[in-house]
Design a protein around this motif. Structure first.
Motif, PDB file in Angstrom:
ATOM      1  N   GLU A   1      47.564  92.703 -43.047  1.00 61.68           N
ATOM      2  CA  GLU A   1      47.467  92.615 -43.869  1.00 61.68           C
ATOM      3  C   GLU A   1      47.233  94.033 -44.094  1.00 61.68           C
ATOM      4  O   GLU A   1      48.956  94.499 -44.030  1.00 61.68           O
ATOM      5  CB  GLU A   1      45.650  92.878 -42.977  1.00 61.68           C
ATOM      6  CG  GLU A   1      44.179  92.877 -43.018  1.00 61.68           C
ATOM      7  CD  GLU A   1      43.402  93.411 -44.161  1.00 61.68           C
ATOM      8  OE1 GLU A   1      43.882  94.197 -44.906  1.00 61.68           O
ATOM      9  OE2 GLU A   1      41.669  93.431 -45.133  1.00 61.68           O
TER      10      GLU A   1
ATOM     11  N   SER B   1      46.355  85.813 -44.067  1.00 61.36           N
ATOM     12  CA  SER B   1      45.029  86.439 -44.086  1.00 61.36           C
ATOM     13  C   SER B   1      43.603  86.086 -44.240  1.00 61.36           C
ATOM     14  O   SER B   1      43.817  84.826 -44.497  1.00 61.36           O
ATOM     15  CB  SER B   1      45.492  87.755 -44.560  1.00 61.36           C
ATOM     16  OG  SER B   1      44.390  88.902 -43.975  1.00 61.36           O
ATOM     17  N   ARG B   2      42.893  87.008 -44.499  1.00 67.15           N
ATOM     18  CA  ARG B   2      41.459  86.559 -44.736  1.00 67.15           C
ATOM     19  C   ARG B   2      42.089  86.805 -46.732  1.00 67.15           C
ATOM     20  O   ARG B   2      41.687  87.982 -46.245  1.00 67.15           O
ATOM     21  CB  ARG B   2      40.427  87.079 -44.483  1.00 67.15           C
ATOM     22  CG  ARG B   2      39.409  87.451 -44.873  1.00 67.15           C
ATOM     23  CD  ARG B   2      38.066  87.955 -43.942  1.00 67.15           C
ATOM     24  NE  ARG B   2      36.657  87.448 -43.888  1.00 67.15           N
ATOM     25  CZ  ARG B   2      35.247  87.596 -43.677  1.00 67.15           C
ATOM     26  NH1 ARG B   2      35.226  88.818 -42.741  1.00 67.15           N
ATOM     27  NH2 ARG B   2      34.386  86.851 -43.859  1.00 67.15           N
TER      28      ARG B   2
ATOM     29  N   TRP C   1      39.340  85.645 -48.993  1.00 68.86           N
ATOM     30  CA  TRP C   1      38.370  86.286 -49.810  1.00 68.86           C
ATOM     31  C   TRP C   1      38.224  85.357 -50.688  1.00 68.86           C
ATOM     32  O   TRP C   1      36.846  85.587 -51.417  1.00 68.86           O
ATOM     33  CB  TRP C   1      37.618  88.125 -50.101  1.00 68.86           C
ATOM     34  CG  TRP C   1      38.058  88.542 -48.823  1.00 68.86           C
ATOM     35  CD1 TRP C   1      39.006  88.832 -48.368  1.00 68.86           C
ATOM     36  CD2 TRP C   1      36.662  88.960 -48.266  1.00 68.86           C
ATOM     37  NE1 TRP C   1      39.094  89.873 -47.254  1.00 68.86           N
ATOM     38  CE2 TRP C   1      37.439  89.687 -46.956  1.00 68.86           C
ATOM     39  CE3 TRP C   1      35.881  88.785 -47.947  1.00 68.86           C
ATOM     40  CZ2 TRP C   1      36.416  90.353 -45.985  1.00 68.86           C
ATOM     41  CZ3 TRP C   1      35.235  89.249 -47.041  1.00 68.86           C
ATOM     42  CH2 TRP C   1      35.680  90.499 -45.952  1.00 68.86           C
TER      43      TRP C   1
ATOM     44  N   ASP D   1      45.332  81.483 -46.437  1.00 69.75           N
ATOM     45  CA  ASP D   1      44.350  81.769 -45.967  1.00 69.75           C
ATOM     46  C   ASP D   1      43.873  81.560 -43.990  1.00 69.75           C
ATOM     47  O   ASP D   1      44.169  79.868 -44.352  1.00 69.75           O
ATOM     48  CB  ASP D   1      43.083  81.221 -46.538  1.00 69.75           C
ATOM     49  CG  ASP D   1      41.257  81.901 -46.435  1.00 69.75           C
ATOM     50  OD1 ASP D   1      41.465  82.318 -44.697  1.00 69.75           O
ATOM     51  OD2 ASP D   1      40.830  81.980 -46.664  1.00 69.75           O
TER      52      ASP D   1
ATOM     53  N   GLN E   1      41.479  80.375 -42.354  1.00 72.06           N
ATOM     54  CA  GLN E   1      40.215  79.474 -42.498  1.00 72.06           C
ATOM     55  C   GLN E   1      40.277  78.807 -42.524  1.00 72.06           C
ATOM     56  O   GLN E   1      39.882  77.581 -42.763  1.00 72.06           O
ATOM     57  CB  GLN E   1      39.184  80.792 -43.215  1.00 72.06           C
ATOM     58  CG  GLN E   1      38.475  81.984 -42.888  1.00 72.06           C
ATOM     59  CD  GLN E   1      38.174  82.930 -43.111  1.00 72.06           C
ATOM     60  OE1 GLN E   1      36.795  82.761 -42.619  1.00 72.06           O
ATOM     61  NE2 GLN E   1      37.777  83.497 -44.274  1.00 72.06           N
TER      62      GLN E   1
ATOM     63  N   LEU F   1      41.064  93.130 -39.787  1.00 73.03           N
ATOM     64  CA  LEU F   1      40.893  91.790 -40.061  1.00 73.03           C
ATOM     65  C   LEU F   1      39.900  91.733 -38.596  1.00 73.03           C
ATOM     66  O   LEU F   1      39.073  90.461 -38.570  1.00 73.03           O
ATOM     67  CB  LEU F   1      42.407  91.291 -39.341  1.00 73.03           C
ATOM     68  CG  LEU F   1      43.039  90.693 -40.641  1.00 73.03           C
ATOM     69  CD1 LEU F   1      44.389  90.256 -39.842  1.00 73.03           C
ATOM     70  CD2 LEU F   1      42.192  89.948 -41.514  1.00 73.03           C
TER      71      LEU F   1
ATOM     72  N   PRO G   1      35.706  86.423 -38.384  1.00 68.97           N
ATOM     73  CA  PRO G   1      37.092  85.441 -38.937  1.00 68.97           C
ATOM     74  C   PRO G   1      38.284  85.764 -38.266  1.00 68.97           C
ATOM     75  O   PRO G   1      39.059  84.243 -37.188  1.00 68.97           O
ATOM     76  CB  PRO G   1      36.909  84.959 -40.203  1.00 68.97           C
ATOM     77  CG  PRO G   1      36.021  85.819 -41.201  1.00 68.97           C
ATOM     78  CD  PRO G   1      34.946  86.878 -39.690  1.00 68.97           C
ATOM     79  N   ALA G   2      38.774  86.734 -38.114  1.00 67.90           N
ATOM     80  CA  ALA G   2      40.245  86.339 -37.532  1.00 67.90           C
ATOM     81  C   ALA G   2      40.065  86.650 -35.934  1.00 67.90           C
ATOM     82  O   ALA G   2      40.750  86.211 -35.006  1.00 67.90           O
ATOM     83  CB  ALA G   2      41.043  88.176 -37.602  1.00 67.90           C
TER      84      ALA G   2
END
Length: 221
Positions: A16, A42-43, A45, A71, A73, A94, A114-115
């Protein structure tokens, strides 16, 4: 270490903004020298890519950028030999979560980031080597049950949080130097490092655990 000892292995590294450029460069270079494929993630978005900015701990220090297009996720965590939480304040960022619409923020919602959920999945799979460097253990404190009883080392800024979560702190040697093996603690599938400047010893310890894990699963002694 044996050259290309991680051939065919994939390494996931969570990042991040406020990353340490030298640490990121070490992951990219050293893991690839060992034969592994490195995925920074990472996330995102909903974006195809996000650009992150390096740390600004020194006045006048020039910023560096890291473009990430994976991502976490959307990946299969079980495809990775190791999952690493990068150093510095990346783990704090995160840990961000959003309460359900119309609901107040409650302490237990910290577990829904989420992380936090992603790394908890990795912690539940002993075949995956988990690496957390410096402040990285902050990502685990919302779920203290996964830290309880585990032997770890961390930056002293994080010490109160990880001991309150029930982890067993292993202090570094007195007057230890960067990349001192004593700045790294291995607890089975969990590898922790004291600070960002210990990154090479940290990488080597993770690589060795990946090899040991592979040999154990293959029945090699």
């Amino acid at each position: 270490m044996t050259t290309r000892m991680l051939e065919g292995k994939k390494i996931a590294i969570l990042v991040e903004t406020e990353f340490i450029p030298e640490e990121i460069a070490a992951y990219r270079q050293h893991f690839q020298e060992l034969g592994a494929t490195v995925h920074f993630m990472s996330r995102l978005w909903g974006n195809e890519s996000v650009r992150f900015v390096s740390d600004v701990d020194e006045v006048g220090k020039s910023l560096q950028y890291l473009d990430v297009n994976i991502d976490f996720q959307k990946v299969n965590i079980n495809e990775y030999a190791a999952v690493i939480m990068a150093a510095n304040y990346t783990s704090v960022r995160l840990r961000y979560f959003e309460p359900p619409p119309g609901q107040q923020i409650r302490p237990e919602l910290t577990r829904t980031a989420p992380a936090v959920q992603f790394f908890a999945q990795a912690m539940a799979n002993r075949r995956i080597i988990k690496g957390l460097l410096c402040h990285g253990l902050w990502l685990l404190t919302p779920m203290p049950e996964i830290l309880r009883g585990r032997r770890v080392i961390c930056h002293e800024v994080v010490l109160a949080d990880i001991t309150n979560a029930g982890a067993v702190y292993v202090p570094p040697p007195v007057n230890s130097q960067p990349n001192d093996p004593g700045n790294i603690v291995v607890d089975r599938d969990l590898v922790t490092g004291r600070a960002g400047h210990d990154v090479y010893a940290f990488i080597d310890a993770i690589a060795q655990q990946i090899v040991s894990q592979s040999q154990e699963l293959a029945g090699v002694t």
